[in-house]
Write a protein that holds these residues in place. Structure first.
Motif, short mmCIF file in Angstrom:
data_model
loop_
_atom_site.label_atom_id
_atom_site.label_comp_id
_atom_site.label_asym_id
_atom_site.label_seq_id
_atom_site.Cartn_x
_atom_site.Cartn_y
_atom_site.Cartn_z
N ILE A 126 0.73 -1.20 0.18
CA ILE A 126 -0.06 0.06 -0.01
C ILE A 126 0.85 1.42 -0.04
O ILE A 126 0.57 2.26 -0.53
CB ILE A 126 -0.95 -0.02 1.01
N ILE A 127 1.95 1.14 0.99
CA ILE A 127 2.78 2.51 1.00
C ILE A 127 3.43 2.60 -0.63
O ILE A 127 3.70 3.81 -0.87
CB ILE A 127 3.88 2.25 1.99
N LYS A 128 3.96 1.43 -1.04
CA LYS A 128 4.76 1.54 -2.19
C LYS A 128 3.84 2.09 -3.43
O LYS A 128 4.10 3.15 -4.12
CB LYS A 128 5.26 0.28 -2.70
N LEU A 129 2.43 1.72 -3.67
CA LEU A 129 1.48 2.08 -4.61
C LEU A 129 1.32 3.45 -4.22
O LEU A 129 0.79 4.17 -5.28
CB LEU A 129 0.63 1.29 -4.71
N SER A 130 1.05 3.91 -2.98
CA SER A 130 0.46 5.25 -2.97
C SER A 130 1.67 6.19 -3.10
O SER A 130 1.49 7.41 -3.63
CB SER A 130 0.33 5.39 -1.25
N GLY A 131 2.92 5.74 -3.08
CA GLY A 131 3.66 6.70 -3.65
C GLY A 131 4.35 7.70 -2.55
O GLY A 131 5.15 8.83 -2.97
N VAL A 132 4.06 7.77 -1.38
CA VAL A 132 4.08 8.59 -0.18
C VAL A 132 4.21 7.91 1.17
O VAL A 132 3.66 6.86 1.27
CB VAL A 132 3.08 9.67 -0.01
N PRO A 133 4.96 8.36 2.04
CA PRO A 133 5.02 7.82 3.43
C PRO A 133 3.70 8.07 3.99
O PRO A 133 2.87 9.20 3.65
CB PRO A 133 6.05 8.93 3.98
N ILE A 134 3.12 7.07 4.94
CA ILE A 134 1.95 7.27 5.41
C ILE A 134 2.06 7.35 6.82
O ILE A 134 2.56 6.53 7.47
CB ILE A 134 1.25 5.87 4.91
N ALA A 135 1.05 8.37 7.37
CA ALA A 135 1.02 8.47 8.65
C ALA A 135 0.13 7.59 9.10
O ALA A 135 -1.25 7.60 8.85
CB ALA A 135 0.45 10.17 9.02
N ALA A 136 0.29 6.85 10.20
CA ALA A 136 -0.79 6.10 10.61
C ALA A 136 -0.47 5.63 12.11
O ALA A 136 0.09 4.88 12.58
CB ALA A 136 -0.68 4.43 9.94
N PRO A 137 -1.44 5.86 13.14
CA PRO A 137 -1.64 5.72 14.50
C PRO A 137 -2.38 4.07 14.34
O PRO A 137 -2.89 3.64 13.27
CB PRO A 137 -2.46 6.67 15.12
N SER A 138 -2.61 3.62 15.57
CA SER A 138 -3.52 2.38 15.36
C SER A 138 -4.83 2.58 15.19
O SER A 138 -5.37 3.63 15.61
CB SER A 138 -3.19 1.61 16.95
N ALA A 139 -5.66 1.59 14.83
CA ALA A 139 -6.86 1.93 14.29
C ALA A 139 -7.92 1.39 15.32
O ALA A 139 -8.35 0.41 15.64
CB ALA A 139 -7.14 0.88 13.04
N ASN A 140 -8.13 2.39 16.11
CA ASN A 140 -9.22 2.51 17.22
C ASN A 140 -9.63 3.76 17.61
O ASN A 140 -9.10 4.93 17.28
CB ASN A 140 -8.35 1.91 18.31
N ILE A 141 -10.61 3.99 18.47
CA ILE A 141 -10.99 5.24 19.01
C ILE A 141 -10.15 5.51 20.01
O ILE A 141 -9.45 4.62 20.78
CB ILE A 141 -12.30 4.97 19.42
N SER A 142 -9.49 6.91 20.22
CA SER A 142 -8.57 7.23 21.03
C SER A 142 -8.88 6.67 22.56
O SER A 142 -9.94 7.05 22.92
CB SER A 142 -8.43 8.79 20.88
N GLY A 143 -8.01 6.12 23.03
CA GLY A 143 -8.27 5.74 24.63
C GLY A 143 -8.55 4.27 24.53
O GLY A 143 -8.66 3.67 25.69
#
Length: 333
Positions: A126-143
């Protein structure tokens, strides 16, 4: 790595969403990430909005090639290069001086940035095909506990987020190591342990959690990982058994359902108590780490109280206890 046609199609779709300023949930070897184009300030703000995440809590930037670190960081010290060579791709995040190309929203206005190269073929593609660095925290509601399965993401976000499905191997987030101090400091422990790092670069310190510290890394300032149930962490097995017995009348009186998690094995001849159900958190530390967030999310929905037996704070046990302490409403030592 080659994927089936359906996965290839979804990866391509995810990359187009990233390019278009959208947000995608994707698997890494640690937990699921919620990713957007790290260069796109508006896209990154969507992550904060979806999660309900405070703006002063920085994100990790993910890359697909080691040399792309210079797109994110303006300098990489010698010891960081040693660790990159040894542990990337893998569950190690390095905090380094920020490249000006990374927007302040990603780093919470700090002049440092957290960056890693994940060891998951879907994430890398996904990162490679997007062509950009990806900012990504964990996939959850905060906390809340981090998602390790697609069902967890659906619980948190419903249909708001495009999801790529894949297996998560480790179960807790990456180790975060601050390389901007004289002695490198572990800000968040994970599967790359203090002992593993010290074998490569010598002495490192472990961050002492202080609520009002400046958060160079996710997870340093706010309560994290809290399940729907009240979580009690007890460090001593004998005290744990005593605590359960002493409170059994209270739980029976209030009709509260209690889930108790012993590490490795259940105690011998443990008395059955109404409303109290006994489980094993893991047969070893790696299994416990992999199970942890699944337990917090899924058992947290079914029980009113969760009681965990603590483990030794060495190796990945340090990472497990870091999460449990942050999730706990009560800690008994």
């Amino acid at each position: 790595m080659r994927f089936g046609k359906e996965i290839e199609r979804k990866i391509a779709e995810a990359a187009e969403i990233i390019k278009g300023g959208g947000v995608v949930a994707f698997p890494t070897e640690t937990v699921y990430g919620l990713g957007a184009n790290a260069y796109d300030e508006k896209a990154v703000k969507k992550i904060f909005e979806l999660k309900g995440r405070p703006q002063d809590n920085p994100l990790i930037v993910h890359i697909s090639k080691k040399q792309d670190i210079y797109l994110v960081a303006r300098e990489v010290p010698h010891n960081a290069k040693i660790l990159i060579r040894e542990f990337w791709p893998g569950p190690l995040t390095l905090v380094l001086p920020k490249n000006p190309s990374i927007p302040d929203v990603v780093t919470a206005g700090l002049d440092t940035v957290a960056v890693r190269m994940p060891a998951h073929p879907i994430a890398l593609k996904i990162i490679k095909l997007s062509g950009v660095p990806i900012a990504a925290p964990s996939a959850n509601i905060s906390g809340k506990p981090s998602a390790t399965q697609p069902e967890h993401i659906k619980k948190y976000f419903g249909e708001k987020v495009f999801i790529i499905e894949g297996k998560v191997k480790i179960g807790i987030e990456s180790t975060v190591l601050d390389m901007t101090e004289d002695i490198p400091k572990i800000l968040r422990p994970g599967a790359i342990t203090k002992e593993m790092i010290e074998r490569k670069i010598g002495k490192v310190e472990v961050f002492d959690y202080i609520k009002d510290s400046i958060p160079k890394s996710p997870g340093l300032k706010y309560r994290h990982y809290a399940p729907d149930a009240d979580l009690i962490l007890i460090l001593n097995r004998k005290k744990m058994i005593e605590f359960i017995a002493q409170n059994k009348e209270l739980w029976e009186l209030k009709g509260r359902k209690v889930a108790v998690f012993f590490f490795q094995k259940k105690p011998v001849n443990f008395e059955h108590i109404p409303n109290v159900h006994i489980f094993i958190s893991g047969k070893n530390l790696r299994e416990f780490a992999k199970n942890l967030f699944k337990i917090l999310i899924e058992k947290g929905e079914k029980y009113d109280v969760m009681i965990f037996e603590g483990v030794e704070e060495k190796g990945i046990g340090l990472g497990i206890m870091n999460r449990l302490k942050k999730a706990a409403k009560i800690i008994v030592d």
